[in-house]
Design a protein around this motif. Structure first.
Motif, PDB file in Angstrom:
ATOM      1  N   ARG B  26       0.657  -1.071  -0.095  1.00 47.01           N
ATOM      2  CA  ARG B  26       0.078   0.190   0.046  1.00 47.01           C
ATOM      3  C   ARG B  26       0.734   1.289   0.023  1.00 47.01           C
ATOM      4  NH1 ARG B  26      -5.151  -1.056   0.588  1.00 47.01           N
ATOM      5  NH2 ARG B  26      -5.811  -2.804   1.694  1.00 47.01           N
ATOM      6  N   LEU B  27       2.079   1.222   0.222  1.00 49.05           N
ATOM      7  CA  LEU B  27       2.798   2.398   0.577  1.00 49.05           C
ATOM      8  C   LEU B  27       3.830   2.593  -0.924  1.00 49.05           C
ATOM      9  CD1 LEU B  27       4.667   1.176   3.956  1.00 49.05           C
ATOM     10  CD2 LEU B  27       2.896   3.025   3.567  1.00 49.05           C
ATOM     11  N   PRO B  28       3.344   3.725  -1.373  1.00 49.03           N
ATOM     12  CA  PRO B  28       3.858   3.973  -2.832  1.00 49.03           C
ATOM     13  C   PRO B  28       5.177   4.406  -2.908  1.00 49.03           C
ATOM     14  CG  PRO B  28       2.495   6.249  -1.936  1.00 49.03           C
ATOM     15  CD  PRO B  28       2.507   4.867  -0.850  1.00 49.03           C
ATOM     16  N   SER B  29       6.085   3.763  -2.778  1.00 42.38           N
ATOM     17  CA  SER B  29       7.531   3.802  -2.892  1.00 42.38           C
ATOM     18  C   SER B  29       8.331   3.920  -4.088  1.00 42.38           C
ATOM     19  CB  SER B  29       8.210   2.961  -1.729  1.00 42.38           C
ATOM     20  OG  SER B  29       7.674   1.511  -2.277  1.00 42.38           O
ATOM     21  N   VAL B  30       7.918   4.848  -4.939  1.00 38.64           N
ATOM     22  CA  VAL B  30       8.327   5.080  -6.147  1.00 38.64           C
ATOM     23  C   VAL B  30       9.601   6.007  -6.101  1.00 38.64           C
ATOM     24  CG1 VAL B  30       8.112   6.081  -8.497  1.00 38.64           C
ATOM     25  CG2 VAL B  30       6.087   5.042  -7.283  1.00 38.64           C
ATOM     26  N   SER B  31      10.841   5.394  -6.380  1.00 34.43           N
ATOM     27  CA  SER B  31      11.932   6.112  -6.077  1.00 34.43           C
ATOM     28  C   SER B  31      12.562   7.216  -7.117  1.00 34.43           C
ATOM     29  CB  SER B  31      13.085   5.016  -5.727  1.00 34.43           C
ATOM     30  OG  SER B  31      13.170   4.145  -6.934  1.00 34.43           O
ATOM     31  N   ALA B  37       8.188  11.416  -2.445  1.00 33.62           N
ATOM     32  CA  ALA B  37       9.120  11.370  -1.277  1.00 33.62           C
ATOM     33  C   ALA B  37       8.325  10.893   0.083  1.00 33.62           C
ATOM     34  CB  ALA B  37       9.697  12.987  -1.303  1.00 33.62           C
ATOM     35  N   GLU B  38       7.046  11.514  -0.022  1.00 31.28           N
ATOM     36  CA  GLU B  38       6.402  10.890   1.118  1.00 31.28           C
ATOM     37  C   GLU B  38       6.189   9.631   1.395  1.00 31.28           C
ATOM     38  OE1 GLU B  38       2.151  12.587   3.108  1.00 31.28           O
ATOM     39  OE2 GLU B  38       3.476  14.059   1.931  1.00 31.28           O
ATOM     40  N   GLY B  39       6.012   8.932   0.239  1.00 32.27           N
ATOM     41  CA  GLY B  39       5.571   7.437   0.157  1.00 32.27           C
ATOM     42  C   GLY B  39       7.005   6.686   0.511  1.00 32.27           C
ATOM     43  N   MET B  40       8.152   7.185   0.133  1.00 35.52           N
ATOM     44  CA  MET B  40       9.133   6.555   0.283  1.00 35.52           C
ATOM     45  C   MET B  40       9.423   6.743   1.978  1.00 35.52           C
ATOM     46  SD  MET B  40      10.881   5.296  -2.477  1.00 35.52           S
ATOM     47  CE  MET B  40      12.378   5.122  -2.054  1.00 35.52           C
ATOM     48  N   ALA B  41       9.356   7.914   2.410  1.00 32.20           N
ATOM     49  CA  ALA B  41       9.598   7.903   3.988  1.00 32.20           C
ATOM     50  C   ALA B  41       8.755   7.126   4.473  1.00 32.20           C
ATOM     51  CB  ALA B  41       9.621   9.410   4.230  1.00 32.20           C
ATOM     52  N   VAL B  91      10.037   0.941  -5.946  1.00 31.50           N
ATOM     53  CA  VAL B  91       9.327   0.208  -6.950  1.00 31.50           C
ATOM     54  C   VAL B  91       9.311   1.053  -8.095  1.00 31.50           C
ATOM     55  CG1 VAL B  91       7.539  -0.955  -5.174  1.00 31.50           C
ATOM     56  CG2 VAL B  91       6.806   1.224  -6.295  1.00 31.50           C
ATOM     57  N   GLN B  92       8.955   0.663  -9.450  1.00 32.16           N
ATOM     58  CA  GLN B  92       8.689   1.488 -10.452  1.00 32.16           C
ATOM     59  C   GLN B  92       7.661   2.483 -10.607  1.00 32.16           C
ATOM     60  OE1 GLN B  92      10.442   1.359 -14.089  1.00 32.16           O
ATOM     61  NE2 GLN B  92      12.176   0.657 -12.770  1.00 32.16           N
ATOM     62  N   PRO B  93       7.544   3.533 -11.151  1.00 28.66           N
ATOM     63  CA  PRO B  93       6.447   4.440 -11.394  1.00 28.66           C
ATOM     64  C   PRO B  93       5.250   3.692 -11.851  1.00 28.66           C
ATOM     65  CG  PRO B  93       8.329   5.585 -12.477  1.00 28.66           C
ATOM     66  CD  PRO B  93       8.562   3.811 -12.243  1.00 28.66           C
ATOM     67  N   ARG B 101      -6.145  -2.112 -14.146  1.00 28.30           N
ATOM     68  CA  ARG B 101      -7.642  -2.441 -14.091  1.00 28.30           C
ATOM     69  C   ARG B 101      -7.925  -2.285 -12.386  1.00 28.30           C
ATOM     70  NH1 ARG B 101      -5.581  -6.060 -17.804  1.00 28.30           N
ATOM     71  NH2 ARG B 101      -4.894  -7.455 -16.154  1.00 28.30           N
ATOM     72  N   THR B 102      -6.835  -2.433 -11.438  1.00 27.16           N
ATOM     73  CA  THR B 102      -7.139  -1.898 -10.254  1.00 27.16           C
ATOM     74  C   THR B 102      -6.018  -0.871  -9.737  1.00 27.16           C
ATOM     75  OG1 THR B 102      -5.698  -3.809  -9.305  1.00 27.16           O
ATOM     76  CG2 THR B 102      -8.072  -4.496  -9.571  1.00 27.16           C
ATOM     77  N   PRO B 103      -6.339  -0.281  -8.798  1.00 27.90           N
ATOM     78  CA  PRO B 103      -5.369   0.865  -8.432  1.00 27.90           C
ATOM     79  C   PRO B 103      -3.918   0.223  -8.129  1.00 27.90           C
ATOM     80  CG  PRO B 103      -7.419   1.347  -7.430  1.00 27.90           C
ATOM     81  CD  PRO B 103      -7.568  -0.122  -7.947  1.00 27.90           C
ATOM     82  N   PRO B 104      -2.751   0.826  -8.514  1.00 30.97           N
ATOM     83  CA  PRO B 104      -1.553   0.237  -8.448  1.00 30.97           C
ATOM     84  C   PRO B 104      -1.122   0.058  -6.608  1.00 30.97           C
ATOM     85  CG  PRO B 104      -1.446   2.499  -9.328  1.00 30.97           C
ATOM     86  CD  PRO B 104      -2.998   2.003  -9.369  1.00 30.97           C
ATOM     87  N   PHE B 105      -1.585   1.018  -6.087  1.00 33.25           N
ATOM     88  CA  PHE B 105      -1.351   0.905  -4.513  1.00 33.25           C
ATOM     89  C   PHE B 105      -2.645   0.647  -3.685  1.00 33.25           C
ATOM     90  CE2 PHE B 105       1.707   3.879  -6.591  1.00 33.25           C
ATOM     91  CZ  PHE B 105       2.974   3.107  -6.580  1.00 33.25           C
ATOM     92  N   GLU B 106      -3.363  -0.234  -4.221  1.00 35.25           N
ATOM     93  CA  GLU B 106      -4.469  -0.759  -3.389  1.00 35.25           C
ATOM     94  C   GLU B 106      -4.270  -2.275  -3.703  1.00 35.25           C
ATOM     95  OE1 GLU B 106      -8.385   0.981  -3.615  1.00 35.25           O
ATOM     96  OE2 GLU B 106      -7.612   2.811  -3.810  1.00 35.25           O
ATOM     97  N   PRO B 107      -3.445  -3.252  -3.151  1.00 33.51           N
ATOM     98  CA  PRO B 107      -3.489  -4.706  -3.534  1.00 33.51           C
ATOM     99  C   PRO B 107      -4.676  -5.225  -3.576  1.00 33.51           C
ATOM    100  CG  PRO B 107      -2.063  -3.839  -1.705  1.00 33.51           C
ATOM    101  CD  PRO B 107      -2.795  -2.814  -1.912  1.00 33.51           C
ATOM    102  N   THR B 108      -4.769  -6.055  -4.617  1.00 33.45           N
ATOM    103  CA  THR B 108      -5.798  -6.719  -4.945  1.00 33.45           C
ATOM    104  C   THR B 108      -5.803  -8.314  -5.321  1.00 33.45           C
ATOM    105  OG1 THR B 108      -6.886  -4.613  -5.715  1.00 33.45           O
ATOM    106  CG2 THR B 108      -8.117  -6.435  -6.416  1.00 33.45           C
TER     107      THR B 108
END
Lengths: 466, 466
Positions: B26-31, B37-41, B91-93, B101-108
């Motif tokens: 769920r944490l959007p860690s796009v480097s 930046a907030e997701g990385m932190a 992770v990649q952008p 098809r499902t939101p990238p940061f809402e694991p489904t």
């Protein structure tokens, strides 16, 4: 009806004209991008008020399903020719915004130049045309000819609904000829008459090499990449000289006339300075001067191209799709549909096996236009320019395209004289577009004389010699 | 120390492991993009808490000037080997967002697949690695080997500050070998051991043909267009087969070893299905199988390309600038700096006179890596896979790149075993990335056995045979 007092009146009002133009330029009338819908509507409201204020009648919007045109008429000269005065109120997008030194919709005067998106193309000359009519009405209570002001809102997108407007309002738009504020001067030091323009056709190319984006570590070296395939196709459109390398397009092209080539040579034209002005690299079809390449020969340009990851940093993907926006500037005698078909055929023929090709955005094309030298419009313009410049004008052709000219000729049978004031160095369609301030006074001196000269001809003469 | 009770413990906790992975995803860690930046932190805070909670000591961030790595250790097995357990939390952008098809940061979870950006690359396998260490500490109060968990935050951007991290924390990072959660399985039906990976080098190409954007009506046919010039350059990088056409790059390349070619042929691999899975078009260097092209031969890919007007509608400009992001996947034996230099030389040599070429984004490259077949890491992995799969594993090489492997070899002299669970069909770096759910149980069975097998070797054996 004497134009001289009108010229005097307008030159005295020079600063008021500039103020009105500035207000016009503040309105962000970008027709291609729906994000500017509000700016387009505000500009129409501004023009409706203006035309009513100067005393035109029948002021209204002409709706063809897209951005409507703005219309107003003065028809109080029975027996005199009826002239459509054409301008357009839409402008190009301001992108790339970061390269503007002053904000595109905050007109700024610097060093004799009025900077703003649309200053040159073509709110400056459109304002001169409207003020000329206003001047006659204010000074004489009437004009030498009947006037139908027609201000288009889709010139910058290839006039997609112009045909529909002409179909719906055909009766209203009947006239003997058109004079256009669009299509400018070829030289700041020589009087010129535009006797033609290249045509325009366009398409968007979509290249697909897969059904989804791939990881370049997993697939790199073993599959086609849509960007490589698009690049190969685009690279095939021109040879090393920069000349068009689409044989079917060039084979169908008639050679330029001897008169056209003589006219092209008549204008003093510094090829090196023209290219240096934009820091460019001269290129193109061998056997033709630069001016001939620009006006008598076609050009294919990719206006935009994109695909894959274009954000910050890197992303190691193999894109499955890539796109390019392509336009063809058409030479005299080239058919738009035939040219686009030749381009499509070429693209399909060079695409590698398995690569999927699709096209979008086709249509709205127009052929090149030509005005004969003995036409009353050319005769009238010649007399105006002889009087203002004290010498004979040079006949030139435009490299750019004014679709209105071709459409009004085809549907309503009338010819167009381009009489805009804009100059070639004014960065139209680019950041920091500007209008030379002294073009305003020149326009206010020339346009009233033109209306006076046009009144000398009988209405039927405009069509008989067309 | 027996791994079996740890395996039992972990399999009973399967759903708790899945929950933890879901929270991680769920944490959007796009480097690569500062917007995240907030997701990385937040992701670093999440990992610091987790490592402390399972009982690691010395938990901290290792800062090299970019996104810091997360570190934690358990060093209670004197005399046993010390193993760095590697994963990465970035992770990649998620672009292009519209294709998810499902939101990238809402694991489904759908059909046995856990969809989310980073599920396959590489939060899934990283979670298994952390849980394995947690399992030993929970069941036995200790591990068979000394553990240094190292979770990188810049793997997806080519590890730009990894060297600086290793320089600053060299003492902390001393170990005998590394096992990596990154670098996955080659087949869902065969046990495989990764014995190497291609390298990676990159550059951004900037092509300029003028100092400002031009109007295609004014300049079309007479000047170079930056998009045409970029296309010609990109088209020159490959021949009609899709093979690299940069002679200096290919001439410096050693031929693949006979053993590498035998190994490449050993894995059952359906070339047609591999390409059909992405709807792609097979292409590449003649004389090599598709699997050889992917792992033993280099690849040049344009990952992104752009210039001119790419918005809605059309804009008839001749762009003055065009850009492309380019990466090279390096074959074993290729030097990253030499390869990038060969590419730059080629680009400059094919650019037409007057066209200005510039490069950006160079650096952070890494050569291909190779692990000898008799190395203790390979021996340990072989025994684990024989036990889990009841047959001999196949030696494979990765087409993708794990820069950490090369950097840790170069700076700290240690070898790396890639032991990730991800599979080739999981759309890494693309929309709808997923992780096969049953890989979690497989990982929880295999990883504890690996730690047990590694403990059989003396520390010095890992280096003697490297």
């Amino acid at each position: 009806m004497n134009a001289e007092p009108v010229v005097d009146h307008l030159l005295q009002r020079h600063d008021a004209v500039l103020d009105r133009l500035t207000a016009f330029l503040r309105l962000p009338s970008v027709s291609t991008d729906p994000a500017y819908a509000e700016g387009m509507a505000a500009t129409r409201a501004f023009l409706l008020d203006w035309l009513a204020e100067i005393g035109l009648s029948d002021v209204q919007l002409l709706d063809g399903g897209g951005h409507p045109a703005v219309y107003g008429a003065w028809l109080g000269a029975p027996g005199a020719p009826t002239i459509i005065v054409y301008g357009h109120y839409d402008v190009q997008p301001p992108d790339p915004l970061a390269l503007w030194r002053t904000p595109p919709f905050e007109p700024t005067i610097q060093g004799g130049r009025l900077h703003a998106r649309g200053a040159s193309d073509v709110k400056g000359s459109t304002t001169i045309a409207i003020e000329t009519v206003a001047g006659f009405l204010a000074v004489h209570g009437g004009c030498p000819v009947n006037i139908k002001l027609f201000l288009e809102g889709e010139e910058e997108t290839g006039s997609p609904s112009l045909r529909e407007i002409v179909h719906r309002y055909g009766t209203l738009l009947q006239a003997d000829a058109m004079i256009s504020a669009d299509g400018g001067r070829a030289s700041p030091t020589e009087p010129t008459i535009n006797v033609g323009a290249r045509g325009l056709a366009k398409l968007e190319l979509i290249v697909r090499s897969a059904e989804k984006e791939m990881h370049s570590g997993r697939y790199g070296g073993a599959v086609r990449n849509a960007l490589h395939e698009l690049a190969a196709i685009i690279a095939s459109l021109h040879d090393a000289n920069g000349a068009i390398a689409v044989p079917a397009l060039m084979e169908a092209l008639p050679p330029p006339s001897a008169q056209d080539r003589r006219d092209a040579a008549a204008l003093p034209f510094d090829e090196a300075a023209f290219v240096a002005d934009v820091g460019g690299i001269a290129a193109g079809e061998p056997g033709y001067s630069l001016r001939e390449r620009l006006t008598l020969r076609p050009a294919i340009d990719v206006n935009g191209m994109w695909g894959g990851y274009t954000g910050a940093g890197s992303k190691t993907v193999i894109p499955d799709e890539a796109r390019a926006k392509v336009t063809i500037r058409l030479a005299p005698g080239q058919d738009p549909e035939q040219a686009i078909q030749a381009l499509q055929d070429h693209i399909r023929s060079v695409a590698r096996p398995g690569v999927r090709i699709a096209f979008a955005g086709i249509g709205g094309g127009s052929p090149a236009s030509t005005l004969a030298g003995h036409h009353p419009l050319v005769q009238a313009a010649t007399r105006v320019l002889q009087r203002v410049w004290q010498r004979d004008p040079v006949h030139v052709r435009l490299g750019a395209t004014v679709p209105i000219t071709a459409i009004f000729k085809e549907l309503l049978g009338m010819d167009t004289l381009m009489f805009g004031l804009n100059l070639p160095d004014e960065d139209v369609h680019a950041p920091n577009e500007f209008f030379h301030l002294d073009s305003i006074a020149l326009g206010l001196r020339s346009w009233p004389l033109l209306l006076q000269e046009l009144a000398i001809f009988a209405p039927e003469e405009f069509r008989a010699k067309g």
